[in-house]
Design an enzyme around this catalytic site. Structure first.
Site, short mmCIF file in Angstrom:
data_model
loop_
_atom_site.label_atom_id
_atom_site.label_comp_id
_atom_site.label_asym_id
_atom_site.label_seq_id
_atom_site.Cartn_x
_atom_site.Cartn_y
_atom_site.Cartn_z
N THR A 137 0.82 -1.21 0.00
CA THR A 137 0.00 0.00 0.00
C THR A 137 0.86 1.26 0.00
OG1 THR A 137 -1.53 1.26 1.40
CG2 THR A 137 -0.08 -0.26 2.54
N ASP A 138 0.28 2.36 -0.49
CA ASP A 138 0.99 3.64 -0.42
C ASP A 138 1.03 4.17 1.02
OD1 ASP A 138 -1.69 4.35 -0.12
OD2 ASP A 138 -1.68 5.90 -1.67
N GLU A 139 0.24 3.59 1.92
CA GLU A 139 0.19 4.12 3.29
C GLU A 139 1.52 3.94 4.02
OE1 GLU A 139 -3.21 3.37 5.67
OE2 GLU A 139 -4.60 3.56 3.99
N TYR A 162 -2.02 -0.52 10.92
CA TYR A 162 -2.12 -1.19 9.62
C TYR A 162 -0.91 -0.86 8.75
CZ TYR A 162 -3.31 -1.65 4.68
OH TYR A 162 -3.27 -1.95 3.34
N LYS A 166 2.14 -3.25 7.33
CA LYS A 166 2.44 -3.44 5.90
C LYS A 166 3.88 -3.00 5.61
CE LYS A 166 0.10 -4.57 2.95
NZ LYS A 166 -0.24 -5.93 2.39
P1 NAD Z 1 -9.55 -7.50 2.01
O1 NAD Z 1 -9.58 -7.20 3.47
O2 NAD Z 1 -10.75 -7.22 1.19
O3 NAD Z 1 -9.16 -9.03 1.76
C1 NAD Z 1 -8.13 -9.67 2.45
C2 NAD Z 1 -8.25 -11.16 2.21
O4 NAD Z 1 -7.16 -11.79 2.91
C3 NAD Z 1 -9.54 -11.77 2.75
O5 NAD Z 1 -10.11 -12.65 1.81
C4 NAD Z 1 -9.09 -12.52 4.00
O6 NAD Z 1 -9.88 -13.66 4.30
C5 NAD Z 1 -7.67 -12.92 3.62
N1 NAD Z 1 -6.83 -13.13 4.80
C6 NAD Z 1 -6.71 -12.33 5.89
N2 NAD Z 1 -5.88 -12.88 6.79
C7 NAD Z 1 -5.43 -14.04 6.24
C8 NAD Z 1 -4.53 -15.04 6.68
N3 NAD Z 1 -3.93 -14.96 7.87
N4 NAD Z 1 -4.29 -16.09 5.87
C9 NAD Z 1 -4.91 -16.20 4.66
N5 NAD Z 1 -5.79 -15.27 4.21
C10 NAD Z 1 -6.04 -14.20 4.98
O7 NAD Z 1 -8.27 -6.70 1.47
P2 NAD Z 1 -8.08 -5.95 0.08
O8 NAD Z 1 -8.63 -4.58 0.18
O9 NAD Z 1 -8.52 -6.85 -1.00
O10 NAD Z 1 -6.48 -5.82 0.07
C11 NAD Z 1 -5.69 -6.87 -0.48
C12 NAD Z 1 -4.23 -6.48 -0.36
O11 NAD Z 1 -4.00 -5.26 -1.05
C13 NAD Z 1 -3.77 -6.23 1.07
O12 NAD Z 1 -2.47 -6.73 1.21
C14 NAD Z 1 -3.77 -4.71 1.21
O13 NAD Z 1 -2.82 -4.29 2.17
C15 NAD Z 1 -3.40 -4.30 -0.18
N6 NAD Z 1 -3.91 -2.99 -0.61
C16 NAD Z 1 -5.23 -2.68 -0.47
C17 NAD Z 1 -5.69 -1.45 -0.96
C18 NAD Z 1 -7.15 -1.07 -0.85
O14 NAD Z 1 -7.48 0.08 -1.16
N7 NAD Z 1 -8.06 -1.94 -0.47
C19 NAD Z 1 -4.80 -0.55 -1.56
C20 NAD Z 1 -3.46 -0.92 -1.66
C21 NAD Z 1 -3.03 -2.15 -1.21
O1 DAU Z 2 -4.14 3.97 0.47
C1 DAU Z 2 -4.35 2.58 0.36
C2 DAU Z 2 -5.21 2.11 1.52
O2 DAU Z 2 -6.51 2.59 1.28
C3 DAU Z 2 -5.19 0.59 1.67
O3 DAU Z 2 -3.90 0.16 1.99
C4 DAU Z 2 -6.17 0.16 2.76
O4 DAU Z 2 -6.22 -1.26 2.83
C5 DAU Z 2 -7.54 0.71 2.43
O5 DAU Z 2 -8.46 0.38 3.46
C6 DAU Z 2 -7.49 2.22 2.23
O6 DAU Z 2 -7.21 2.89 3.48
P1 DAU Z 2 -8.01 4.22 3.92
O7 DAU Z 2 -7.93 4.38 5.38
O8 DAU Z 2 -7.59 5.38 3.08
O9 DAU Z 2 -9.50 3.80 3.43
P2 DAU Z 2 -10.94 4.01 4.09
O10 DAU Z 2 -11.94 3.60 3.06
O11 DAU Z 2 -11.03 3.40 5.43
O12 DAU Z 2 -11.02 5.58 4.27
C7 DAU Z 2 -10.84 6.46 3.16
C8 DAU Z 2 -10.93 7.89 3.70
O13 DAU Z 2 -12.27 8.15 4.11
C9 DAU Z 2 -10.05 8.14 4.90
O14 DAU Z 2 -9.54 9.47 4.85
C10 DAU Z 2 -11.02 8.01 6.09
C11 DAU Z 2 -12.33 8.49 5.50
N1 DAU Z 2 -13.56 7.88 6.04
C12 DAU Z 2 -13.63 6.53 6.10
C13 DAU Z 2 -14.77 5.90 6.56
C14 DAU Z 2 -14.85 4.39 6.66
C15 DAU Z 2 -14.63 8.67 6.41
O15 DAU Z 2 -14.58 9.93 6.33
N2 DAU Z 2 -15.77 8.06 6.87
C16 DAU Z 2 -15.88 6.70 6.97
O16 DAU Z 2 -16.95 6.21 7.43
#
Ligand code: NAD
Ligand code: DAU
Length: 358
Positions: A137-139, A162, A166
């Site tokens: 992630t970019d975080e 988180y 990562k």
């Molecule tokens: P998600 O939470 O939707 O899915 C995660 C999956 O991993 C689930 O199916 C869960 O069952 C599985 N999992 C969790 N713990 C596990 C374990 N111990 N063993 C096996 N499986 C396990 O997550 P996502 O949003 O699809 O993110 C996927 C990946 O991409 C993550 O590594 C996250 O850090 C990264 N990522 C997410 C975002 C985003 O915006 N969602 C952005 C950048 C990177």
């Molecule tokens: O940047 C990549 C990341 O983006 C991934 O690595 C994470 O897995 C993914 O969850 C996401 O993280 P964020 O914290 O940015 O996503 P989230 O959807 O939780 O929140 C997006 C923005 O919206 C953040 O600034 C918080 C705000 N927010 C979120 C929720 C759930 C609100 O204002 N209200 C809300 O109810």
């Protein structure tokens, strides 16, 4: 381009992992072994379309279970691992960090060790083709001020449990390449959105609450900025990085779609009003400003020029086209998210239990 016929995908029942599985099996004809623990975030429906495909296999397993990882690798002998399994929600990492440390750090370590053992058992030609792709992630880069973009050289400054977990996993992957020679590639992506995203995250939560006539909780003043990428664009970027990325390198992935949270919520309200009018005025009236997230990062924005220049990847969707597709998907798939609201997550506020006052 390395020849990749069979891929072990971890977290393939999650939001992004399932988009990768669908792309690989249904569009590219690649064999996939999906290893997923099936936590609250997993969705069997997200891979239902490929479940009976002979190129698809599923194992319910925890990446922290080294014996299980070794057995699956030895049995299926993949050409690559795409590692997406993680605990992914920042607010949950504030309430209960332990799961994040276990899965994201200990789990990544366990998977790396099992993969290294497997990789060492391959002949030289197969070792040369093998890749371990770590999806991150970019975080990890922390928070930007008003200007600037995250590049691959930006120093790591993770701020949440988180992002710290990562960042730890990124460093482990780097070390397993430099010290043991495992052929790794890493990608760091911005915020994803699209079908099958669990409705704890901003965009699906706002769509679902908007449809239900519930308050739309915007943290703080809604001025935090995120950089949005449609999930299918991310899946294609991951395949590009896996098959054409340079071993040992990292690639930033982003959609050039920076936007303030409040503006994102406004767009969702307007799309809902257009596609499913409420009869009682604009959804914008449901917006409520609520207590900020502890340690809330101000701004994320990705410089995706390296992946564009070196690997030729560019996103297909703009935020306008991707968000419209996403809202339409949630309108057409009410059964999917209603079951989650009934059985797993009713939409309550997360992330305030233990953090400092924002
Ligand atoms: P998600 O939470 O939707 O899915 C995660 C999956 O991993 C689930 O199916 C869960 O069952 C599985 N999992 C969790 N713990 C596990 C374990 N111990 N063993 C096996 N499986 C396990 O997550 P996502 O949003 O699809 O993110 C996927 C990946 O991409 C993550 O590594 C996250 O850090 C990264 N990522 C997410 C975002 C985003 O915006 N969602 C952005 C950048 C990177
Ligand atoms: O940047 C990549 C990341 O983006 C991934 O690595 C994470 O897995 C993914 O969850 C996401 O993280 P964020 O914290 O940015 O996503 P989230 O959807 O939780 O929140 C997006 C923005 O919206 C953040 O600034 C918080 C705000 N927010 C979120 C929720 C759930 C609100 O204002 N209200 C809300 O109810």
């Amino acid at each position: 381009m390395v020849e990749t016929v069979k891929v072990l995908v971890t977290g393939g029942a999650g939001f992004i992992g399932s988009a990768v599985v669908r792309l690989l099996v249904a569009e590219l004809g690649v064999s996939v072994v999906n290893v997923d623990k099936m936590t609250y975030a997993a969705s069997p429906a997200a891979t239902a379309g490929v479940a009976t495909d002979p190129r698809y296999a599923f194992f319910k397993a925890d990446i922290c279970d080294g014996a299980a990882m070794r057995a699956i690798l030895a049995q299926h002998r993949p050409d690559a691992v795409m590692h997406l399994a993680a605990e992914s929600h920042v607010d949950r990492s504030i309430d209960s960090p332990a799961d994040f440390i276990n899965t994201n750090i200990v789990g990544t370590y366990t998977l790396l060790q099992a993969t290294l053992e497997y990789w060492r058992s391959l002949d030289a030609e197969a070792q040369g083709r093998f890749r371990f792709h770590h999806v991150s992630t970019d975080e990890v880069y922390g928070s930007l001020g008003a200007d600037g973009l995250f590049t691959e050289e930006t120093p790591y400054q993770p701020n949440s449990p988180y992002s710290a977990s990562k960042a730890g996993s990124d460093h482990l992957v780097r070390a397993w390449h430099h010290t043991f020679g495992l052929p790794t590639v890493t990608s760091n992506c911005s915020n994803n959105y699209g079908p099958f995203q669990f409705p704890e995250k901003l965009i699906p939560l706002m769509i679902v609450n908007g449809l239900k006539g519930r308050p739309l909780p915007v943290y703080g003043k809604g001025e935090n900025v995120r950089d949005w990428l449609y999930v299918e664009d991310h899946a294609r970027a991951l395949w590009t990085v896996l098959t054409t990325g340079k071993v040992g390198e990292t690639y930033n992935v982003g959609g050039h779609n920076e936007m303030r949270n409040l503006d994102v919520v406004h767009l969702i309200c307007d799309l809902l009003d257009e596609l499913r009018p409420s009869g009682s005025g604009s959804r914008r009236s449901q917006i409520t400003f609520v207590q900020d997230r502890p340690g809330h990062d101000a701004r994320y924005a990705i410089d995706a020029s390296k992946i564009a220049r070196d690997l030729g990847w560019r996103p297909k969707e703009t935020f306008a086209t991707g968000l419209r597709r996403t809202v339409a998907w949630y309108l057409e798939n009410e059964g999917w998210w209603q079951e989650i609201l009934d059985q797993k997550y009713a939409g309550v506020r997360l992330g305030l239990a233990a953090g400092k006052k924002a």
